[in-house]
Write a protein that holds these residues in place. Structure first.
Motif, PDB file in Angstrom:
ATOM      1  N   SER A  43       0.804  -1.138   0.071  1.00 32.79           N
ATOM      2  CA  SER A  43      -0.090   0.132  -0.070  1.00 32.79           C
ATOM      3  C   SER A  43       0.724   1.166  -0.107  1.00 32.79           C
ATOM      4  O   SER A  43       0.261   2.191   0.529  1.00 32.79           O
ATOM      5  N   ASP A  44       2.135   1.191  -0.505  1.00 34.94           N
ATOM      6  CA  ASP A  44       2.895   2.289  -0.507  1.00 34.94           C
ATOM      7  C   ASP A  44       2.834   3.247  -1.845  1.00 34.94           C
ATOM      8  O   ASP A  44       3.568   4.046  -1.904  1.00 34.94           O
ATOM      9  N   ALA A  48       4.123   0.354 -10.182  1.00 33.23           N
ATOM     10  CA  ALA A  48       4.399  -0.753 -10.926  1.00 33.23           C
ATOM     11  C   ALA A  48       3.682  -1.969 -10.119  1.00 33.23           C
ATOM     12  O   ALA A  48       3.195  -2.947 -10.693  1.00 33.23           O
ATOM     13  N   ALA A  49       3.859  -2.033  -8.529  1.00 35.76           N
ATOM     14  CA  ALA A  49       2.876  -2.988  -7.824  1.00 35.76           C
ATOM     15  C   ALA A  49       1.515  -2.793  -7.964  1.00 35.76           C
ATOM     16  O   ALA A  49       0.737  -3.890  -8.092  1.00 35.76           O
ATOM     17  N   ASP A  50       0.905  -1.919  -8.161  1.00 32.83           N
ATOM     18  CA  ASP A  50      -0.317  -1.757  -8.572  1.00 32.83           C
ATOM     19  C   ASP A  50      -0.893  -2.172  -9.836  1.00 32.83           C
ATOM     20  O   ASP A  50      -1.861  -2.996 -10.065  1.00 32.83           O
ATOM     21  N   LEU A  51      -0.156  -2.007 -10.717  1.00 33.19           N
ATOM     22  CA  LEU A  51      -0.219  -2.595 -11.895  1.00 33.19           C
ATOM     23  C   LEU A  51      -0.215  -4.003 -12.081  1.00 33.19           C
ATOM     24  O   LEU A  51      -1.034  -4.876 -12.778  1.00 33.19           O
ATOM     25  N   ALA A  52       0.756  -4.636 -11.268  1.00 28.89           N
ATOM     26  CA  ALA A  52       0.984  -6.170 -11.166  1.00 28.89           C
ATOM     27  C   ALA A  52      -0.253  -6.878 -10.396  1.00 28.89           C
ATOM     28  O   ALA A  52      -0.648  -7.630 -10.877  1.00 28.89           O
TER      29      ALA A  52
END
Length: 63
Positions: A43-44, A48-52
């Motif tokens: 949740s930072d 890229a993490a959101d897209l993954a």
């Protein structure tokens, strides 16, 4: 005359205790992000993490 010990009366089983505290004062698993299925540590705001995550959780009819 018998050498057998006299039978003891069975102990009464304690009844289930009723608890009258406020159930809303305790946190349930649904009150947390993990209870809703969110992944810990992601949740930072990393794009890229959101897209993954979006690509991992995309329904098959959205290919």
């Amino acid at each position: 005359m018998s050498t057998a010990p006299e039978p003891r009366a069975p102990r009464p089983t304690p009844a289930a205790a009723l608890i009258f505290d406020d159930p809303l004062s305790q946190q349930s698993s649904d009150d947390t992000d993990r209870g809703w299925g969110d992944r810990p540590g992601r949740s930072d705001g990393d794009g890229a993490a959101d897209l993954a995550r979006f690509l991992d959780e995309k329904p098959p009819h959205h290919l």
